[in-house]
Design an enzyme around this catalytic site. Structure first.
Site, PDB file in Angstrom:
ATOM      1  N   TRP A 295       0.836  -1.207   0.000  1.00 13.16           N
ATOM      2  CA  TRP A 295       0.000   0.000   0.000  1.00 13.16           C
ATOM      3  C   TRP A 295       0.867   1.252   0.000  1.00 13.16           C
ATOM      4  O   TRP A 295       0.522   2.257  -0.609  1.00 13.16           O
ATOM      5  CB  TRP A 295      -0.915   0.017   1.231  1.00 13.16           C
ATOM      6  CG  TRP A 295      -1.756   1.255   1.350  1.00 13.16           C
ATOM      7  CD1 TRP A 295      -2.989   1.471   0.815  1.00 13.16           C
ATOM      8  CD2 TRP A 295      -1.413   2.470   2.054  1.00 13.16           C
ATOM      9  NE1 TRP A 295      -3.443   2.730   1.138  1.00 13.16           N
ATOM     10  CE2 TRP A 295      -2.483   3.365   1.892  1.00 13.16           C
ATOM     11  CE3 TRP A 295      -0.310   2.878   2.785  1.00 13.16           C
ATOM     12  CZ2 TRP A 295      -2.491   4.636   2.447  1.00 13.16           C
ATOM     13  CZ3 TRP A 295      -0.306   4.148   3.344  1.00 13.16           C
ATOM     14  CH2 TRP A 295      -1.384   5.019   3.164  1.00 13.16           C
ATOM     15  N   HIS A 296       2.014   1.167   0.670  1.00 16.94           N
ATOM     16  CA  HIS A 296       2.868   2.341   0.805  1.00 16.94           C
ATOM     17  C   HIS A 296       3.586   2.721  -0.482  1.00 16.94           C
ATOM     18  O   HIS A 296       4.020   3.863  -0.625  1.00 16.94           O
ATOM     19  CB  HIS A 296       3.896   2.126   1.924  1.00 16.94           C
ATOM     20  CG  HIS A 296       3.327   2.322   3.292  1.00 16.94           C
ATOM     21  ND1 HIS A 296       2.647   1.330   3.966  1.00 16.94           N
ATOM     22  CD2 HIS A 296       3.315   3.402   4.118  1.00 16.94           C
ATOM     23  CE1 HIS A 296       2.250   1.783   5.138  1.00 16.94           C
ATOM     24  NE2 HIS A 296       2.638   3.041   5.260  1.00 16.94           N
ATOM     25  N   GLY A 297       3.723   1.803  -1.393  1.00 17.82           N
ATOM     26  CA  GLY A 297       4.412   2.173  -2.628  1.00 17.82           C
ATOM     27  C   GLY A 297       4.648   0.991  -3.544  1.00 17.82           C
ATOM     28  O   GLY A 297       4.702  -0.163  -3.102  1.00 17.82           O
TER      29      GLY A 297
END
Length: 467
Positions: free
Chosen positions: A321-323
């Site tokens: 989700w973060h990248g």
């Protein structure tokens, strides 16, 4: 275009507040929607169409879920929820992960997916999760379907937290969208929280971030053990005060507009375990994954093998989700393994140790995690981790380390104290008269110094804008 500064917000906010409080109550959601869209369009004029599509599709799906449930058609309601989730995940996949997967496949000779080179719509990781929560909450009966597309659009585009969170579940804002309180005390407390968040971002995160930039750019062959740890400590403070600062600015702005957003950080660096750390860090994201992924998978009411599987799925999702990069997936799996170990046996052992040892254990593992998170290139990441553990050939300490340590020592000390509740504890012990006099002075000073720094500084990144 990258939304890279606070200048526009400073010019924009007084206009928004003036118009918002001038118009009658029944028009305030419409005013907010218009200003929300202008705010987003300033940073991403092209992707405003994506925002319109997200509003329209999730709004209609919420009504469809309600209609199907009213007719006893649970299968139709489930299909409507699934359709909404698929749309939002497809939107997120296309813009955030398409090029990552295409590039990864191309690196092993599979070229059937073209690299599109599209820019990432600002805040897409946040608002897609928020709109997914809407249809799920309506299906579960935790919230009523919103009949006004203006009110729903206000929820999706709410500008204080649109860009980088906190992630707001629809059920937490449902009643406030219909009716909310506007008081002088609430507005004043909103200003106070906003200025505190602004100071954390501008005065702490920005300044300490420059130290991390120095060590991230240092060739691995020249990186000492002490320097590598100092660099990752600087990043730990930068990302905390950057994201916590933005979250508090959003909470403060929300209060100025009559909204109450939930706390997103609770002094995570005082934690005594990784389990506790993730109860205190990015609370809104952890809550979202727990309610909409972990519990539907069975949560902890399953066998241990299934529990461990559930945890790895959730943390793989949290990482990616973060990248769109392998290091974020590795970062998520790293925490998944640690949490499995703590749930399995480690937490019971930790609780028998002195509190200081528990703190050191947690901070050590968290700092290692930030190295994984911050360095996206795998080759450089491997080198940086080796340097942290004395395996890169740069030595234990050098003159550069001593220079940067002494240069940044004051802000490191301030950041260390500010990442604990110590200052708040001392403040609460002051006489009420002293607090009444000191508070407005401190708030005004914080606003003036932060504004002066913004005018003078060119270094002003928001780390979570790219997520």
């Amino acid at each position: 275009m990258v939304f890279s500064s606070l200048y526009f917000l400073f010019l924009y906010l007084p206009v928004v507040l003036a118009v918002y409080y001038i118009v009658p109550l029944r028009w305030r959601n419409l005013v907010l929607l218009v200003f929300n869209l202008i705010f987003y369009a300033w940073g991403e004029p092209v992707y405003i169409l994506i925002m319109f599509a997200s509003i329209a599709i999730d709004y209609t799906h919420g009504l469809l879920v309600t209609r199907c449930k009213a007719k006893g058609n649970l299968r139709g309601a489930k299909m409507a929820v699934a359709s909404s989730v698929i749309f939002n995940l497809a939107l997120l996949f296309f813009f955030k992960y398409w090029d990552f997967i295409a590039g990864s496949l191309a690196s092993i000779g599979l070229n059937f997916m073209p690299v599109l080179g599209l820019g990432l719509p600002i805040g897409i990781s946040f608002y897609t999760f928020q709109t997914m929560s809407y249809t799920i909450d309506v299906y579960r009966g935790d919230a009523q379907a919103q009949k006004s597309i203006v009110t729903f659009g206000t929820f999706v585009t709410l500008f204080p937290q649109l860009i980088a969170g906190p992630i707001i579940r629809y059920k937490d804002l449902d009643d406030q969208l219909r009716q909310r309180d506007h008081t002088v005390d609430k507005f004043a407390s909103g200003v106070q929280i906003f200025v505190i968040g602004l100071a954390k971002k501008v005065l702490l995160a920005n300044n300490i971030g420059m130290l991390w930039d120095v060590y991230k750019a240092t060739p691995i062959s020249q990186l000492t053990v002490a320097g590598a740890w100092l660099g990752v400590l600087a990043f730990a403070f930068q990302i905390y005060f950057d994201f916590c600062g933005y979250s508090e600015m959003a909470i403060g702005l929300g209060r100025m507009l009559g909204f109450e957003f939930l706390k997103n950080f609770d002094y995570p660096y005082i934690s005594k375990s990784i389990t506790e750390f993730w109860r205190r860090w990015h609370i809104s994201l952890g809550t979202w994954f727990r309610e909409y992924l972990y519990i539907p998978l069975g949560g902890n009411r399953v066998s241990k093998p299934r529990l461990f599987f559930n945890l790895m799925v959730v943390w793989a999702a949290t990482g990616i989700w973060h990248g769109a990069s392998w290091n974020f997936l590795l970062w998520g799996l790293y925490f998944g393994v640690l949490l499995i170990l703590e749930k399995g046996f480690l937490l019971k052992l930790l609780q028998k140790l002195p509190g200081a040892v528990q703190h050191l254990y947690t901070l050590f593992l968290v700092l290692v995690s930030w190295a994984i998170f911050a360095v996206e290139d795998f080759t450089q990441l491997g080198g940086y981790l080796k340097a942290m553990f004395g395996m890169a050939g740069g030595g234990g300490m050098d003159g550069n380390f001593l220079y940067y340590l002494m240069s940044y020592l004051p802000i490191l000390v301030v950041a260390g104290v500010a990442s604990t509740p110590a200052a708040v504890t001392v403040w609460k012990k002051l006489p009420k008269k002293a607090m009444a006099v000191a508070l407005p002075i401190l708030i005004l000073a914080g606003l003036l110094v932060s504004t002066a720094y913004l005018v003078d500084a060119t270094y002003n990144p928001f780390l979570y804008f790219r997520f």
